[in-house]
Design an enzyme around this catalytic site. Structure first.
Site, mmCIF file in Angstrom:
data_model
loop_
_atom_site.group_PDB
_atom_site.id
_atom_site.type_symbol
_atom_site.label_atom_id
_atom_site.label_comp_id
_atom_site.label_asym_id
_atom_site.label_seq_id
_atom_site.Cartn_x
_atom_site.Cartn_y
_atom_site.Cartn_z
ATOM 1 N N ASN A 46 0.793 -1.240 0.000
ATOM 2 C CA ASN A 46 0.000 0.000 0.000
ATOM 3 C C ASN A 46 0.821 1.284 0.000
ATOM 4 O O ASN A 46 0.406 2.291 0.581
ATOM 5 C CB ASN A 46 -0.968 0.034 1.205
ATOM 6 C CG ASN A 46 -1.953 -1.103 1.160
ATOM 7 O OD1 ASN A 46 -1.774 -2.107 1.840
ATOM 8 N ND2 ASN A 46 -2.975 -0.967 0.336
ATOM 9 N N LYS A 134 1.367 -12.363 -3.295
ATOM 10 C CA LYS A 134 2.312 -11.474 -3.985
ATOM 11 C C LYS A 134 3.637 -11.394 -3.232
ATOM 12 O O LYS A 134 4.711 -11.550 -3.829
ATOM 13 C CB LYS A 134 1.723 -10.062 -4.121
ATOM 14 C CG LYS A 134 2.632 -9.133 -4.917
ATOM 15 C CD LYS A 134 2.218 -7.695 -4.837
ATOM 16 C CE LYS A 134 2.707 -7.051 -3.558
ATOM 17 N NZ LYS A 134 2.548 -5.596 -3.520
ATOM 18 N N HIS A 154 -0.408 -3.399 -10.932
ATOM 19 C CA HIS A 154 -0.123 -3.128 -12.345
ATOM 20 C C HIS A 154 -0.286 -4.388 -13.183
ATOM 21 O O HIS A 154 -0.922 -4.369 -14.244
ATOM 22 C CB HIS A 154 1.312 -2.610 -12.513
ATOM 23 C CG HIS A 154 1.557 -1.276 -11.887
ATOM 24 N ND1 HIS A 154 0.965 -0.122 -12.319
ATOM 25 C CD2 HIS A 154 2.336 -0.921 -10.843
ATOM 26 C CE1 HIS A 154 1.374 0.896 -11.579
ATOM 27 N NE2 HIS A 154 2.201 0.437 -10.669
#
Ligand code: SF4
Length: 241
Positions: A46, A134, A154
């Site tokens: 974040n 991730k 992305h």
């Protein structure tokens, strides 16, 4: 997962990979030791790369060893890394990760994962609080040399527009999907070049489809430009945003 990527999709994915290499070249990402990569990736949650790097540098400057971070006062650690945002949450996650590594290994190292099969190593990493698909995939791919495909915001957006995954697939599910779409030896460059594409042409709002070097390979770009032609097969990075 029941659905499998088709041979046609895999073939198109390789053409996209080749185009990305033509445009952006082979990426060269700095290597970090696995524990550094894990902490750095927790810090990156974040926030942007600049603030992640500032927080990581502040942490390394304040604490001489990972043991010192593990044993640090949590409130103080939160202050040291506050530039990355969510300081309290990230401090707790970092300290817990370092505690779990210590409990498992008797010292702070993740080198033991290098000899483990990728799925076993992934499960071990994801068992830690705050370590999702991730973060685990980044440590596996970039520090442990394992075939894992990290999907950040992305990569999730760009692969959706390029039609490389089902449109409604979650970011979490896209990890395993894209690992089947691309061959393992391409994960490194495809991941990094998709991020580069997402920051330059395929931005969240107002993607630059008319200038994008992947337009002829992109269903979303074709739709947005109503079948417009790609400017050229190989183009440089745009000079400004
Ligand atoms: Fe993104 Fe448009 Fe390029 Fe497709 S053509 S990858 S939607 S910028």
């Amino acid at each position: 997962m029941s659905e499998q990527p088709s041979p046609e999709l895999r073939e198109r994915a390789l053409r996209i990979r080749e185009r990305l290499l033509q445009v952006f070249g082979m990426p060269d990402r700095p290597f970090l030791p696995p524990v550094d990569e894990l902490v750095c990736t927790i810090l990156s949650q974040n926030t942007n790369d600049v603030n992640r790097d500032r927080a990581f540098e502040a942490l390394k400057a304040r604490y001489p060893t990972w043991e010192a971070v593990r044993d640090a006062d949590e409130q103080e650690l939160a202050q040291v890394i506050r530039v990355a945002g969510l300081g309290n949450q990230k401090a707790a996650r970092i300290k817990e990760a370092l505690r779990r590594i210590t409990q498992s290994q008797g010292r702070i190292t993740l080198d033991f994962l290098k000899t483990w099969p990728v799925e076993k190593a992934r499960a071990w990493l994801e068992a830690m609080p705050g370590v999702g698909p991730k973060t685990a995939a980044i440590v596996l791919l970039f520090s442990l040399g394992k075939p894992a495909f990290p999907v950040d915001t992305h990569v999730h957006r760009v692969t959706g527009r390029l039609g490389l995954r089902p449109p409604r697939m979650s970011r979490e599910a896209a990890h395993r999907w894209l690992e089947q779409v691309f061959p393992p030896e391409t994960y490194y460059d495809v991941h990094l070049n998709l991020i580069r594409l997402g920051r330059t042409y395929c931005r969240p709002r107002n993607p630059r489809c008319h200038e994008c070097p992947l337009l002829d390979l992109c269903p979303e770009g074709q739709r947005r430009t109503r079948g417009g032609q790609a400017p050229s097969a190989v183009g440089g990075e745009p000079t400004g945003e």
